[in-house]
Design a protein around this motif. Structure first.
Motif, PDB file in Angstrom:
ATOM      1  N   LEU A  38      16.756  14.396  -5.590  1.00 12.52           N
ATOM      2  CA  LEU A  38      16.752  15.537  -4.671  1.00 12.52           C
ATOM      3  C   LEU A  38      16.164  15.161  -3.318  1.00 12.52           C
ATOM      4  CD1 LEU A  38      15.620  18.365  -7.149  1.00 12.52           C
ATOM      5  CD2 LEU A  38      17.883  17.330  -6.837  1.00 12.52           C
ATOM      6  N   LEU A  39      16.381  13.894  -2.941  1.00 13.37           N
ATOM      7  CA  LEU A  39      15.927  13.402  -1.645  1.00 13.37           C
ATOM      8  C   LEU A  39      17.038  13.433  -0.602  1.00 13.37           C
ATOM      9  CD1 LEU A  39      13.853  10.331  -2.882  1.00 13.37           C
ATOM     10  CD2 LEU A  39      12.951  12.506  -2.010  1.00 13.37           C
ATOM     11  N   ASP A  40      18.281  13.373  -1.053  1.00 16.55           N
ATOM     12  CA  ASP A  40      19.438  13.473  -0.172  1.00 16.55           C
ATOM     13  C   ASP A  40      20.331  14.603  -0.658  1.00 16.55           C
ATOM     14  OD1 ASP A  40      18.614  11.370   1.383  1.00 16.55           O
ATOM     15  OD2 ASP A  40      19.965   9.892   0.461  1.00 16.55           O
ATOM     16  N   GLY A  81      20.307  24.036 -13.875  1.00 21.80           N
ATOM     17  CA  GLY A  81      21.080  25.254 -13.767  1.00 21.80           C
ATOM     18  C   GLY A  81      21.021  25.924 -12.416  1.00 21.80           C
ATOM     19  N   GLU A  82      20.274  25.361 -11.472  1.00 17.23           N
ATOM     20  CA  GLU A  82      20.124  25.980 -10.155  1.00 17.23           C
ATOM     21  C   GLU A  82      20.766  25.113  -9.086  1.00 17.23           C
ATOM     22  OE1 GLU A  82      16.400  27.931  -9.167  1.00 17.23           O
ATOM     23  OE2 GLU A  82      15.560  27.201 -11.052  1.00 17.23           O
ATOM     24  N   ALA A  83      21.501  25.751  -8.188  1.00 20.31           N
ATOM     25  CA  ALA A  83      22.115  25.032  -7.086  1.00 20.31           C
ATOM     26  C   ALA A  83      21.036  24.504  -6.146  1.00 20.31           C
ATOM     27  CB  ALA A  83      23.072  25.945  -6.321  1.00 20.31           C
ATOM     28  N   VAL A  84      21.149  23.237  -5.793  1.00 23.60           N
ATOM     29  CA  VAL A  84      20.199  22.626  -4.867  1.00 23.60           C
ATOM     30  C   VAL A  84      20.641  22.944  -3.449  1.00 23.60           C
ATOM     31  CG1 VAL A  84      19.178  20.472  -4.070  1.00 23.60           C
ATOM     32  CG2 VAL A  84      19.659  20.794  -6.511  1.00 23.60           C
ATOM     33  N   GLY A  85      19.793  23.628  -2.708  1.00 28.27           N
ATOM     34  CA  GLY A  85      20.118  24.043  -1.351  1.00 28.27           C
ATOM     35  C   GLY A  85      19.658  23.033  -0.325  1.00 28.27           C
ATOM     36  N   PRO A  86      19.390  23.480   0.898  1.00 29.50           N
ATOM     37  CA  PRO A  86      18.923  22.578   1.948  1.00 29.50           C
ATOM     38  C   PRO A  86      17.661  21.829   1.506  1.00 29.50           C
ATOM     39  CG  PRO A  86      19.479  24.723   2.858  1.00 29.50           C
ATOM     40  CD  PRO A  86      19.534  24.866   1.372  1.00 29.50           C
ATOM     41  N   LEU A  87      17.579  20.548   1.861  1.00 26.65           N
ATOM     42  CA  LEU A  87      16.444  19.737   1.432  1.00 26.65           C
ATOM     43  C   LEU A  87      15.121  20.259   1.972  1.00 26.65           C
ATOM     44  CD1 LEU A  87      17.941  16.146   1.823  1.00 26.65           C
ATOM     45  CD2 LEU A  87      17.759  17.526  -0.259  1.00 26.65           C
ATOM     46  N   SER A  88      15.169  20.924   3.111  1.00 25.57           N
ATOM     47  CA  SER A  88      13.946  21.409   3.737  1.00 25.57           C
ATOM     48  C   SER A  88      13.458  22.738   3.158  1.00 25.57           C
ATOM     49  CB  SER A  88      14.164  21.577   5.242  1.00 25.57           C
ATOM     50  OG  SER A  88      15.221  22.494   5.493  1.00 25.57           O
ATOM     51  N   SER A  89      14.262  23.336   2.279  1.00 28.69           N
ATOM     52  CA  SER A  89      13.882  24.644   1.764  1.00 28.69           C
ATOM     53  C   SER A  89      12.730  24.537   0.775  1.00 28.69           C
ATOM     54  CB  SER A  89      15.078  25.319   1.090  1.00 28.69           C
ATOM     55  OG  SER A  89      15.379  24.686  -0.149  1.00 28.69           O
ATOM     56  N   LEU A 136      11.813  22.344  -6.765  1.00 34.91           N
ATOM     57  CA  LEU A 136      12.583  21.625  -7.774  1.00 34.91           C
ATOM     58  C   LEU A 136      12.250  20.137  -7.767  1.00 34.91           C
ATOM     59  CD1 LEU A 136      16.136  23.219  -7.328  1.00 34.91           C
ATOM     60  CD2 LEU A 136      14.498  23.686  -9.150  1.00 34.91           C
ATOM     61  N   ARG A 137      12.078  19.594  -6.577  1.00 36.86           N
ATOM     62  CA  ARG A 137      11.826  18.161  -6.426  1.00 36.86           C
ATOM     63  C   ARG A 137      10.517  17.733  -7.086  1.00 36.86           C
ATOM     64  NH1 ARG A 137      11.576  17.946  -1.060  1.00 36.86           N
ATOM     65  NH2 ARG A 137      13.842  17.842  -0.831  1.00 36.86           N
ATOM     66  N   PRO A 170       0.825  -1.204   0.000  1.00 40.07           N
ATOM     67  CA  PRO A 170       0.000   0.000   0.000  1.00 40.07           C
ATOM     68  C   PRO A 170       0.855   1.247   0.000  1.00 40.07           C
ATOM     69  CG  PRO A 170      -0.731  -1.556   1.684  1.00 40.07           C
ATOM     70  CD  PRO A 170       0.591  -2.048   1.162  1.00 40.07           C
ATOM     71  N   VAL A 171       0.294   2.331  -0.483  1.00 41.07           N
ATOM     72  CA  VAL A 171       1.023   3.579  -0.519  1.00 41.07           C
ATOM     73  C   VAL A 171       1.391   4.014   0.892  1.00 41.07           C
ATOM     74  CG1 VAL A 171      -0.970   5.137  -0.386  1.00 41.07           C
ATOM     75  CG2 VAL A 171       1.062   5.854  -1.601  1.00 41.07           C
ATOM     76  N   PRO A 172       2.628   4.480   1.110  1.00 41.54           N
ATOM     77  CA  PRO A 172       3.051   4.886   2.442  1.00 41.54           C
ATOM     78  C   PRO A 172       2.430   6.212   2.832  1.00 41.54           C
ATOM     79  CG  PRO A 172       4.772   5.329   0.865  1.00 41.54           C
ATOM     80  CD  PRO A 172       3.672   4.616   0.118  1.00 41.54           C
ATOM     81  N   SER A 173       2.721   6.613   4.044  1.00 42.96           N
ATOM     82  CA  SER A 173       2.191   7.875   4.533  1.00 42.96           C
ATOM     83  C   SER A 173       2.785   9.027   3.767  1.00 42.96           C
ATOM     84  CB  SER A 173       2.523   8.037   6.026  1.00 42.96           C
ATOM     85  OG  SER A 173       3.905   8.252   6.184  1.00 42.96           O
ATOM     86  N   LYS A 174       2.162  10.203   3.892  1.00 39.05           N
ATOM     87  CA  LYS A 174       2.622  11.361   3.125  1.00 39.05           C
ATOM     88  C   LYS A 174       4.009  11.810   3.513  1.00 39.05           C
ATOM     89  CE  LYS A 174       0.450  14.731   6.231  1.00 39.05           C
ATOM     90  NZ  LYS A 174      -0.538  15.808   6.326  1.00 39.05           N
ATOM     91  N   ASN A 175       4.505  11.339   4.662  1.00 42.42           N
ATOM     92  CA  ASN A 175       5.850  11.716   5.076  1.00 42.42           C
ATOM     93  C   ASN A 175       6.915  10.839   4.448  1.00 42.42           C
ATOM     94  OD1 ASN A 175       4.996  13.784   6.796  1.00 42.42           O
ATOM     95  ND2 ASN A 175       4.520  12.322   8.401  1.00 42.42           N
ATOM     96  N   HIS A 176       6.467   9.755   3.762  1.00 45.75           N
ATOM     97  CA  HIS A 176       7.410   8.864   3.106  1.00 45.75           C
ATOM     98  C   HIS A 176       7.536   9.332   1.666  1.00 45.75           C
ATOM     99  CE1 HIS A 176       9.376   4.922   2.425  1.00 45.75           C
ATOM    100  NE2 HIS A 176       8.901   5.078   1.200  1.00 45.75           N
ATOM    101  N   THR A 177       8.557  10.112   1.375  1.00 47.77           N
ATOM    102  CA  THR A 177       8.615  10.790   0.087  1.00 47.77           C
ATOM    103  C   THR A 177       9.295  10.046  -1.043  1.00 47.77           C
ATOM    104  OG1 THR A 177      10.631  11.915   0.760  1.00 47.77           O
ATOM    105  CG2 THR A 177       8.553  13.053   1.144  1.00 47.77           C
ATOM    106  N   PRO A 178      10.197   9.057  -0.816  1.00 45.38           N
ATOM    107  CA  PRO A 178      10.976   8.571  -1.942  1.00 45.38           C
ATOM    108  C   PRO A 178      10.154   8.104  -3.126  1.00 45.38           C
ATOM    109  CG  PRO A 178      11.938   7.793   0.091  1.00 45.38           C
ATOM    110  CD  PRO A 178      10.650   8.486   0.444  1.00 45.38           C
TER     111      PRO A 178
END
Length: 274
Positions: free
Chosen positions: A108-110, A121-129, A135-136, A11-19
């Motif tokens: 863009l998960l790690d 062309g854009e630098a990937v910053g903090p994952l939480s931003s 972008l993700r 089954p599909v995981p919870s919304k916090n499981h993003t991969p």
């Protein structure tokens, strides 16, 4: 073979499981187009070399000085890697060599422990931003084991569109199912537990293709699939690549991957070649 009905569909995981969350994908920009006379455009000197021609396709991903560690162990060390927009790139290598780490970076998960990762062309910053989250949303990841909602095929494929406020999903759902060679008239009303393993993987792929993602990442998409299902996955990858989606596939099946991919990256002991 996963063509049997004994294959487990998770089954599909919870919304916090993003991969592998269906909602992580978004409608994509179209294929890269350059004006006549621009660097790499139709007016550039010399012949075009195809989907990997850097004059015609600016790098979608750029990794420079990227290092990833798990504890004290370096699992990925990439001095420089460019992946062009468009086409199909294969990734091969032994288990534990760094393929999964590379795929999660591209999704863009790690974030790397050191170095710079650029996307479009854009630098990937903090994952939480918020910027990285935005972008993700143009990247989608299909894992080896399909995650499906405990609902009909139609609801599974339409889910990501629905949560984005798309009201009329019928055409997109039918088109996505056709891309993976599942007859909509036969499969739309089927429930998740009525699918074979190969059908479940193709429904999971259709759920991602419904978005027309900018990037489709696939991790061992044909593992344990029967030959027909594996061929259908390859056909779908070719079709969306022709429409402008950048496809990156990790696979141990070289016989299946090599005719499909225009470029093969070899990942071994954390190093990337190719």
């Amino acid at each position: 073979m996963s063509g049997s009905k004994n294959q487990r569909v998770v089954p599909v995981p919870s919304k916090n499981h993003t991969p592998d969350a269906v909602a992580d994908a978004a409608p994509a920009a179209g294929p890269v187009t350059l004006a006549d006379g621009a660097p790499g455009g139709p007016g550039a000197d010399g012949p075009c070399t195809g989907v990997l021609c850097t004059r015609c396709h600016a790098p979608l991903y750029q990794l420079e000085g990227v290092v990833c560690r798990h504890g004290d162990r370096t699992v990925l060390d990439v001095p420089r890697l460019d992946i062009a927009a468009g086409g199909i790139t294969g990734v091969v290598g032994p288990n534990g060599g760094g393929k999964s780490t590379l795929l999660r970076l591209l999704a863009l998960l790690d974030a790397p422990c050191r170095g710079e990762l650029r996307f479009a062309g854009e630098a990937v910053g903090p994952l939480s931003s918020a910027h990285t989250a935005d972008l993700r949303r143009s990247v989608t990841l299909l894992l080896q084991e399909p995650y499906l909602l405990r609902r009909s095929v139609y609801e599974n494929v339409a889910f990501g569109l629905t949560v984005r406020g798309v009201r009329d999903t019928a055409d997109a759902v039918r088109g996505a199912l056709e891309l993976v060679a599942l007859d909509p008239d036969v499969f739309l009303r089927r429930r998740w537990f009525e699918l074979s393993g190969g059908e479940a993987q193709r429904v999971a792929l259709a759920a991602r293709l419904a978005f027309s993602p900018r990037v489709l990442l696939m991790d061992e998409p044909t593992a344990s699939l029967d030959e027909d299902s594996a061929a259908r996955i390859a056909d779908a990858a070719r079709a969306v690549a022709e429409q402008g989606t950048t496809v990156i596939v990790v696979s141990h099946d070289r016989d299946w991957l090599e005719p499909l991919a225009g470029r093969i990256l070899k990942v071994r002991r954390g190093r990337v070649e190719g």
